[in-house]
Design a protein around this motif. Structure first.
Motif, mmCIF file in Angstrom:
data_model
loop_
_atom_site.group_PDB
_atom_site.id
_atom_site.type_symbol
_atom_site.label_atom_id
_atom_site.label_comp_id
_atom_site.label_asym_id
_atom_site.label_seq_id
_atom_site.Cartn_x
_atom_site.Cartn_y
_atom_site.Cartn_z
ATOM 1 N N GLU A 198 2.915 -3.222 -14.132
ATOM 2 C CA GLU A 198 3.427 -2.052 -13.417
ATOM 3 C C GLU A 198 4.105 -1.075 -14.377
ATOM 4 N N GLN A 199 4.833 -1.611 -15.354
ATOM 5 C CA GLN A 199 5.446 -0.744 -16.359
ATOM 6 C C GLN A 199 4.382 -0.018 -17.183
ATOM 7 N N LEU A 200 3.340 -0.762 -17.575
ATOM 8 C CA LEU A 200 2.255 -0.170 -18.344
ATOM 9 C C LEU A 200 1.552 0.906 -17.530
ATOM 10 N N ALA A 201 1.301 0.629 -16.263
ATOM 11 C CA ALA A 201 0.625 1.598 -15.401
ATOM 12 C C ALA A 201 1.426 2.888 -15.300
ATOM 13 N N GLU A 202 2.733 2.770 -15.224
ATOM 14 C CA GLU A 202 3.580 3.963 -15.162
ATOM 15 C C GLU A 202 3.527 4.729 -16.478
ATOM 16 N N GLN A 203 3.527 4.001 -17.601
ATOM 17 C CA GLN A 203 3.485 4.645 -18.915
ATOM 18 C C GLN A 203 2.235 5.489 -19.105
ATOM 19 N N VAL A 204 1.089 4.972 -18.677
ATOM 20 C CA VAL A 204 -0.191 5.636 -18.973
ATOM 21 C C VAL A 204 -0.745 6.419 -17.795
ATOM 22 N N GLY A 205 -0.039 6.395 -16.653
ATOM 23 C CA GLY A 205 -0.551 7.078 -15.473
ATOM 24 C C GLY A 205 -1.818 6.445 -14.952
ATOM 25 N N ALA A 206 -1.796 5.125 -14.796
ATOM 26 C CA ALA A 206 -3.002 4.382 -14.394
ATOM 27 C C ALA A 206 -3.431 4.723 -12.973
ATOM 28 N N ASP A 207 -4.732 4.644 -12.749
ATOM 29 C CA ASP A 207 -5.307 4.919 -11.432
ATOM 30 C C ASP A 207 -5.483 3.655 -10.600
ATOM 31 N N PHE A 208 -5.449 2.493 -11.252
ATOM 32 C CA PHE A 208 -5.728 1.248 -10.531
ATOM 33 C C PHE A 208 -5.150 0.068 -11.298
ATOM 34 N N ILE A 209 -4.589 -0.890 -10.581
ATOM 35 C CA ILE A 209 -4.141 -2.154 -11.170
ATOM 36 C C ILE A 209 -4.869 -3.279 -10.448
ATOM 37 N N SER A 210 -5.480 -4.173 -11.204
ATOM 38 C CA SER A 210 -6.105 -5.360 -10.628
ATOM 39 C C SER A 210 -5.276 -6.580 -11.021
ATOM 40 N N LEU A 211 -4.654 -7.215 -10.020
ATOM 41 C CA LEU A 211 -3.818 -8.387 -10.263
ATOM 42 C C LEU A 211 -4.568 -9.651 -9.887
ATOM 43 N N ASP A 212 -4.729 -10.530 -10.833
ATOM 44 C CA ASP A 212 -5.349 -11.834 -10.587
ATOM 45 C C ASP A 212 -4.246 -12.814 -10.188
ATOM 46 N N GLU A 213 -4.309 -13.309 -8.981
ATOM 47 C CA GLU A 213 -3.300 -14.258 -8.491
ATOM 48 C C GLU A 213 -3.654 -15.695 -8.844
ATOM 49 N N GLY A 214 -4.628 -15.855 -9.722
ATOM 50 C CA GLY A 214 -5.015 -17.182 -10.163
ATOM 51 C C GLY A 214 -6.354 -17.636 -9.629
#
Length: 212
Positions: free
Chosen positions: A17-33
């Protein structure tokens, strides 16, 4: 115009989430395992391919971007001599490539080359692909899930007769923490897996290259 996705593990959600804010990301894909590395990357690329842009960029959750990353990335990709661009060239891994990488870095620094060209994708920390190649890449790699994601993308590049351009310097570093992936070789990753050279540029020139 680029779109940016973050490929992340649930254990690193805060980092992602911090990285997404830094780069202005359009999408985050979270692998819950449940996905694993390859499926998570595939989901990220699939989502980005549906968005209007010329290129998509996927960063892993442990990428550390340079200042003004989006602008630097857009300019570097626009000038890149290939449709597949790596934003990271790192130390230690893969070990069999390190001597060649060191020679290429030395030459690129001496000649002020802006890109280092190769036929292999050596890392997955930060990758940019022209949108025209995303779906063919996904189709080609669908039957190669036995390969680490970076190697699968490299196989596609060779299949498509496209070289890979590494930005010189790297536009992302690698946060050298504990690996969450079970690697094929079974070897523990030791500290030191960082970029050989980090650099931003006022302008990027695709004609200045060396070969890895």
């Amino acid at each position: 115009m680029i779109t940016i996705g973050i490929c992340a593990h649930i254990a690193r959600q805060h980092m992602a989430e911090q990285l997404a804010e830094q780069v202005g990301a359009d999408f985050i894909s979270l692998d819950e395992g449940t996905l694993g590395c390859n499926k998570n990357h595939r989901r990220t690329w699939t989502e980005l391919a549906a968005l209007p842009a010329t290129h998509a960029v996927v960063l892993e959750d442990d990428a550390v971007p340079v200042p003004d990353f989006r602008h630097q990335c857009e300019q570097a990709i626009k000038a890149s001599p290939t449709p597949i661009t790596s934003l990271y060239l790192g130390r230690q891994r893969p070990p069999q490539w390190q001597r060649n990488i060191e020679r290429a870095i030395t030459t690129a620094t001496r000649t002020d080359a802006h890109y280092i060209l190769s036929t292999h994708m050596l890392h997955g920390v930060g990758i940019a692909i022209h949108n025209d190649h995303i779906q063919p890449m996904l189709d080609f790699t669908a039957t190669r899930n036995y390969l680490p994601w970076d190697e699968a993308v490299g196989c596609y590049a060779r299949h498509a007769h496209q070289r890979i351009a590494y930005t010189h310097g790297s536009l992302v570093d690698h946060r050298d923490g504990i690996s969450l992936i079970s690697h094929r070789d079974g070897k523990t990753r030791t500290p030191g897996r960082t970029a050989w050279h980090i650099n931003t540029r006022p302008t990027w020139d695709g004609e200045r290259t060396v070969t890895l």
